[in-house]
Scaffold this motif. Structure first.
Motif, PDB file in Angstrom:
ATOM      1  N   THR A 209       0.836  -1.198   0.000  1.00  0.00           N
ATOM      2  CA  THR A 209       0.000   0.000   0.000  1.00  0.00           C
ATOM      3  C   THR A 209       0.868   1.244   0.000  1.00  0.00           C
ATOM      4  N   CYS A 210       0.428   2.243  -0.744  1.00  0.00           N
ATOM      5  CA  CYS A 210       1.107   3.538  -0.734  1.00  0.00           C
ATOM      6  C   CYS A 210       0.503   4.370   0.392  1.00  0.00           C
ATOM      7  N   PRO A 211       1.277   4.750   1.395  1.00  0.00           N
ATOM      8  CA  PRO A 211       0.725   5.547   2.487  1.00  0.00           C
ATOM      9  C   PRO A 211       0.395   6.979   2.074  1.00  0.00           C
ATOM     10  N   ASP A 212       0.934   7.431   0.954  1.00  0.00           N
ATOM     11  CA  ASP A 212       0.686   8.803   0.517  1.00  0.00           C
ATOM     12  C   ASP A 212      -0.663   8.970  -0.182  1.00  0.00           C
ATOM     13  N   CYS A 213      -1.024   7.994  -1.056  1.00  0.00           N
ATOM     14  CA  CYS A 213      -2.285   8.142  -1.797  1.00  0.00           C
ATOM     15  C   CYS A 213      -3.252   6.987  -1.573  1.00  0.00           C
ATOM     16  N   GLY A 214      -2.804   5.935  -0.878  1.00  0.00           N
ATOM     17  CA  GLY A 214      -3.679   4.807  -0.589  1.00  0.00           C
ATOM     18  C   GLY A 214      -3.752   3.752  -1.678  1.00  0.00           C
TER      19      GLY A 214
ATOM     20  N   ASP B 293       0.271  -4.968  -9.311  1.00  0.00           N
ATOM     21  CA  ASP B 293       0.164  -6.184 -10.121  1.00  0.00           C
ATOM     22  C   ASP B 293       0.880  -7.376  -9.500  1.00  0.00           C
ATOM     23  N   ASP B 294       2.058  -7.148  -8.937  1.00  0.00           N
ATOM     24  CA  ASP B 294       2.879  -8.233  -8.398  1.00  0.00           C
ATOM     25  C   ASP B 294       2.738  -8.270  -6.885  1.00  0.00           C
ATOM     26  N   LEU B 295       1.980  -9.233  -6.378  1.00  0.00           N
ATOM     27  CA  LEU B 295       1.767  -9.334  -4.935  1.00  0.00           C
ATOM     28  C   LEU B 295       2.859 -10.136  -4.239  1.00  0.00           C
ATOM     29  N   LEU B 296       3.744 -10.753  -5.014  1.00  0.00           N
ATOM     30  CA  LEU B 296       4.828 -11.530  -4.421  1.00  0.00           C
ATOM     31  C   LEU B 296       6.166 -10.809  -4.554  1.00  0.00           C
ATOM     32  N   GLY B 297       6.122  -9.504  -4.537  1.00  0.00           N
ATOM     33  CA  GLY B 297       7.321  -8.697  -4.609  1.00  0.00           C
ATOM     34  C   GLY B 297       7.089  -7.342  -3.965  1.00  0.00           C
ATOM     35  N   GLN B 298       8.146  -6.601  -3.774  1.00  0.00           N
ATOM     36  CA  GLN B 298       8.044  -5.268  -3.185  1.00  0.00           C
ATOM     37  C   GLN B 298       8.182  -4.241  -4.296  1.00  0.00           C
ATOM     38  N   PRO B 299       7.125  -3.494  -4.594  1.00  0.00           N
ATOM     39  CA  PRO B 299       7.226  -2.478  -5.646  1.00  0.00           C
ATOM     40  C   PRO B 299       8.182  -1.362  -5.235  1.00  0.00           C
ATOM     41  N   SER B 300       8.808  -0.754  -6.223  1.00  0.00           N
ATOM     42  CA  SER B 300       9.769   0.310  -5.927  1.00  0.00           C
ATOM     43  C   SER B 300       9.102   1.675  -5.777  1.00  0.00           C
ATOM     44  N   ARG B 301       7.964   1.858  -6.453  1.00  0.00           N
ATOM     45  CA  ARG B 301       7.255   3.138  -6.326  1.00  0.00           C
ATOM     46  C   ARG B 301       5.789   2.980  -6.701  1.00  0.00           C
TER      47      ARG B 301
ATOM     48  N   ARG C 147       7.647   5.380  -0.825  1.00  0.00           N
ATOM     49  CA  ARG C 147       7.393   4.905   0.541  1.00  0.00           C
ATOM     50  C   ARG C 147       6.265   3.884   0.530  1.00  0.00           C
ATOM     51  N   ILE C 148       6.500   2.731  -0.011  1.00  0.00           N
ATOM     52  CA  ILE C 148       5.483   1.690  -0.150  1.00  0.00           C
ATOM     53  C   ILE C 148       5.565   0.729   1.029  1.00  0.00           C
ATOM     54  N   GLU C 149       4.424   0.476   1.649  1.00  0.00           N
ATOM     55  CA  GLU C 149       4.375  -0.497   2.743  1.00  0.00           C
ATOM     56  C   GLU C 149       4.413  -1.904   2.154  1.00  0.00           C
TER      57      GLU C 149
END
Length: 100
Positions: free
Chosen positions: A62-67, A72-80, A88-90
């Protein structure tokens, strides 16, 4: 690592941990002493090998800035964030749950 853990693979230990409680990749990395990218590699296989009576669940990043939470990829950590470009992605949170 306990003596019982010595006989289990990293994937088995991840799966057992996720059956006990939810966790982010960074938590699993710290607990199992493996790098976060390696945890993400193992999570793909753990998700595929969940038993017929189990579900591999993911609370999306989740993006804490815009929600934004429709990554698309739930098995990875997005960069932005694709919406607001925040970096700042949770982290996604993973869990294995029985279907009974």
């Amino acid at each position: 690592m306990s003596p019982a853990d010595a006989d289990r693979t990293t994937r088995q230990r991840i799966a057992d941990r996720l059956r006990d409680d939810e966790a982010a990749a960074s938590e699993l990395s710290e607990e199992l002493a493996v790098p976060v990218p390696v945890v993400y590699d193992h999570l793909e296989h753990v998700a595929e090998s969940a038993g017929a009576d189990e579900r591999f669940l993911v609370a999306p990043p989740t993006c804490p800035d815009c929600g934004f939470d429709r990554f698309d990829d739930l098995l990875g950590q997005p960069s932005r964030c694709p919406e607001c470009r925040s970096e700042r992605i949770e982290e996604p949170i993973y869990r294995i749950e029985g279907t009974d």
